[in-house]
Design an enzyme around this catalytic site. Structure first.
Site, short mmCIF file in Angstrom:
data_model
loop_
_atom_site.label_atom_id
_atom_site.label_comp_id
_atom_site.label_asym_id
_atom_site.label_seq_id
_atom_site.Cartn_x
_atom_site.Cartn_y
_atom_site.Cartn_z
CB SER A 1 -0.70 -0.07 0.94
OG SER A 1 -1.42 1.20 1.93
CE1 TYR B 1 -3.83 -1.70 5.56
CE2 TYR B 1 -3.31 0.22 4.65
CZ TYR B 1 -3.37 -1.18 4.87
OH TYR B 1 -4.16 -1.56 3.24
#
Length: 278
Positions: free
Chosen positions: A137, A150
């Site tokens: 990501s 995350y």
């Protein structure tokens, strides 16, 4: 292994039942690749493209990974492309996340990828070929506030991918890492957070994007065709990364403004502390 972009590659995609995983499966199948879709359900999801095989694959299970290895060995005699796509979302301020939250996302998002890479590396070394595609990501490269767990696991996937890019190259194995920004996907349904204010904002970012999973899948595969190591799928992501690298004061100010916006929203009565300069 067939030529980049050619048909007939033997491909395993994890997290293949929805979102980016399903889009990647459809795009690969349309090219004529032989695709094995792995996900948590016991039976194949509806809408799986014709000719695509399905295998229950929990990326946190060593036994399931061994089953995937056995399947491709017996069915295809090898594997050309592994797409480690399975993952979940999490968000929250550091004091709101529990250690169980950290363990949960690490086990799935990081160790799930590690297990996949470890499972197939001996096969690829024997083959003298193979391609790993780890879906990370932009959060693995650019680290906004309220996303510590995350950000951390996605950054670890970027680091793992760079390591394997060098470590496995002498064996003819290519490693790519894709870093998309926010796009419309089922990832929001897996979002776990003990921080309601952050959870609402994360849902808005994901569901409010105009970019679809199909678009991201096409861009990821374009990078795979070109055998790129780092695949950036959106202009905004590339701009943010360049700002971090080349305009660090601007990047830092932007991130501080984001953090201050969160503080004002969730702690409106708290006095802002004076900034300390080194």
């Amino acid at each position: 292994m067939s030529a980049p972009g050619g048909t007939g590659r033997r491909v395993l995609v994890t997290g293949a039942a929805s979102g980016l995983g399903a889009a990647l499966v459809a795009a690969l199948a349309a090219r004529g690749d032989r695709v094995l879709a792995g996900d948590l359900a016991e039976t194949a999801p509806e809408g799986l493209p014709a000719g695509v095989a399905y295998l229950r694959l929990d990326v946190t299970s060593d036994e399931d990974w061994e089953g995937a290895l056995t399947h491709v060995e017996h069915t295809w005699g090898g594997l050309d492309l592994l797409v480690n796509n399975a993952g979940v979302a999490a968000g929250g301020r550091i004091d709101m996340l529990t250690m169980d939250d950290w363990r949960w996302i690490t086990e799935i998002n990081l160790f799930g990828v590690v297990r996949g890479c470890r499972t197939f590396t001996p096969m690829w070394k024997r083959q003298g070929s193979g391609h790993i595609v780890n879906i990370a990501s932009m959060a693995g490269l650019v680290h906004p506030p309220t996303m510590s767990s995350y950000n951390a696991v996605k950054a670890a996937i970027v680091a793992l991918s760079e390591t394997l890019h060098h470590e496995l190259a002498p064996y003819g194995v290519t490693t790519s890492v894709a870093c998309p920004s926010f796009f419309r996907t089922g990832l929001a349904s897996s979002l776990r957070s003990g921080d309601p204010d952050v959870e609402v904002a994360a849902h808005q970012l994901i569901e409010g994007s105009t970019v679809t999973a199909d678009v991201i899948a096409a861009r990821v595969l374009k990078g795979v065709d070109r055998r790129r190591h780092l695949i950036l799928t959106e202009p905004a992501g590339r701009t943010a990364l360049l700002a971090k690298r080349l305009l660090r004061p601007l990047y830092d100010r932007t991130m501080r403004r984001v953090a201050e916006g969160v503080r004002r929203r969730v702690d409106p009565d708290r006095t802002r502390p004076r900034e300390h300069r080194a």
